[in-house]
Design a protein around this motif. Structure first.
Motif, PDB file in Angstrom:
ATOM      1  N   LYS A 137       0.821  -1.213   0.000  1.00  0.00           N
ATOM      2  CA  LYS A 137       0.000   0.000   0.000  1.00  0.00           C
ATOM      3  C   LYS A 137       0.853   1.259   0.000  1.00  0.00           C
ATOM      4  O   LYS A 137       0.540   2.237  -0.689  1.00  0.00           O
TER       5      LYS A 137
ATOM      6  N   LEU B 212       1.751   4.483  -3.155  1.00  0.00           N
ATOM      7  CA  LEU B 212       1.628   5.937  -3.077  1.00  0.00           C
ATOM      8  C   LEU B 212       2.525   6.627  -4.098  1.00  0.00           C
ATOM      9  O   LEU B 212       2.293   7.793  -4.446  1.00  0.00           O
TER      10      LEU B 212
ATOM     11  N   SER C 289      -0.350   6.691   5.257  1.00  0.00           N
ATOM     12  CA  SER C 289      -0.533   7.260   3.913  1.00  0.00           C
ATOM     13  C   SER C 289      -0.817   8.748   3.992  1.00  0.00           C
ATOM     14  O   SER C 289      -0.209   9.552   3.263  1.00  0.00           O
TER      15      SER C 289
ATOM     16  N   MET D  86       1.912  11.450   2.567  1.00  0.00           N
ATOM     17  CA  MET D  86       1.549  12.316   1.440  1.00  0.00           C
ATOM     18  C   MET D  86       1.689  13.786   1.817  1.00  0.00           C
ATOM     19  O   MET D  86       2.136  14.607   1.015  1.00  0.00           O
TER      20      MET D  86
END
Length: 352
Positions: free
Chosen positions: A270, A274, A344, A348
């Motif tokens: 996962k 990104l 995440s 980000m």
């Protein structure tokens, strides 16, 4: 199942709590005085541990650090020299115990994923010379924690074992997570253990007990280990309350380690998806994911871990190494999904 308001603790697999069946085993264990050698639950744990590792004997100790230290003390005399892989726990995180307690000199050799090249080990072995320390012991860690929870391959351990026997050295495996290595690789834990003179494994990491480790080896070595355990203050009395947890763990918590490995692998996928330029995500062998990125700020990993903490996720920021994320029995699928979301979102933001 954890609620969405609970903090997710992925700092280490040492943070687990005993579940109801383990607590029941603890409460119902027959007890004695282990220093006198008559605690039947400790005796049974030691027998089971020796059998699982294929060793003659084993001894229950309060911690993995004590088990590793006792191994050094049984194999070495003051003034001897030990070869360590440079990232291994015994060299970095045990308070220089080999030097402080046993008067042993350390030589560290950089490895790759915990693996020291065989020729580098051979080159580090001292010749017989009145001016020099005697090289007595090699210590390797299975799995290699700081390298990323990496598995040391069986053929490599067999090669190190052969070299040690050829040159009259002993080999100790700090097998704190050796059962993780076994489940992930499909190699029997006894096959890894057969390469070494002594092996220590932790009950309090992936196996989920509140405390304790086991050191295994020959009957003669473990007899000496009992003396050194007493010297270090590790002789516990009604230790069966802890040993019972270990017996339960060996019977119920080994196969489930694969769940931790699956969750680590899924998280790594996962985070790689990104596609954040500059972010390094490890490909886990076992239950750990490491994240890293370049930067001039030496505190960047500590600062990012603090940021995650404020968002409900506990991890470890290791200076110069990265962010370590460790899955364990108390982090279920829901916790893994929530952790992925927190990571995440913060990554980000960091890389935007």
């Amino acid at each position: 199942m954890q609620s969405n308001t609970e903090v997710i603790d992925l700092r280490s697999d040492t943070v687990t709590k005993p579940d109801a069946p383990m607590l029941e085993a603890m409460c119902s264990a027959p007890l004695g005085d282990d220093v006198f050698g008559d605690d039947p639950t400790v005796t049974r744990l030691e027998e089971l541990a020796a059998e699982s590792l294929g060793k003659e004997a084993a001894i229950f100790v309060p911690s993995g650090t004590m088990g590793n230290s006792i191994a050094v003390g049984t194999h070495c005399s003051p003034g001897d020299e030990v070869i360590f892989e440079s990232l291994c726990h015994t060299y970095n995180f045990e308070c220089a115990g080999a030097a402080r307690l046993w008067g042993v000199q350390a030589v560290s050799i950089a490895g790759d994923r915990g693996v020291i090249p065989i020729d580098a080990i051979a080159a580090a072995i001292r010749p017989e010379d009145v001016h020099m320390a005697r090289t007595k012991l090699v210590i390797l860690e299975q799995t290699s924690n700081i390298a990323g929870g990496c598995i040391l391959p069986l053929d490599y351990l067999e090669a190190v074992s052969s070299l040690c026997r050829e040159r009259g050295l002993r080999l100790h495996i700090d097998g704190a997570r050796i059962f993780n290595a076994s489940i992930a690789s499909g190699v029997e834990v006894s096959s890894f253990a057969a390469c070494a003179d002594t092996v220590m494994f932790c009950l309090s990491k992936g196996l989920g007990t509140p405390a304790g480790s086991v050191l295994a080896g020959t009957a003669e070595t473990i007899a000496e280990a009992r003396r050194l355990r007493k010297l270090l203050g590790g002789g516990l009395r009604q230790a069966g309350v802890l040993a019972a947890c270990g017996i339960y763990a060996l019977g119920h918590n080994i196969e489930r380690l694969g769940e931790d490995h699956r969750r680590a692998a899924e998280l790594a996928v996962k985070l790689k998806e990104l596609n954040l330029e500059g972010l390094r995500v490890s490909s886990p062998d076992t239950n750990m994911v490491f994240l890293g990125w370049d930067g001039e700020d030496s505190d960047r990993y500590a600062e990012f871990s603090s940021r995650l903490r404020s968002d409900g996720l506990l991890v470890v920021g290791l200076p110069g190494r990265g962010i370590r994320i460790v899955f364990h029995k108390d982090a279920d699928d829901d916790a893994a999904v929530r952790a992925a979301g927190i990571l995440s979102r913060n990554l980000m933001d960091l890389f935007s």
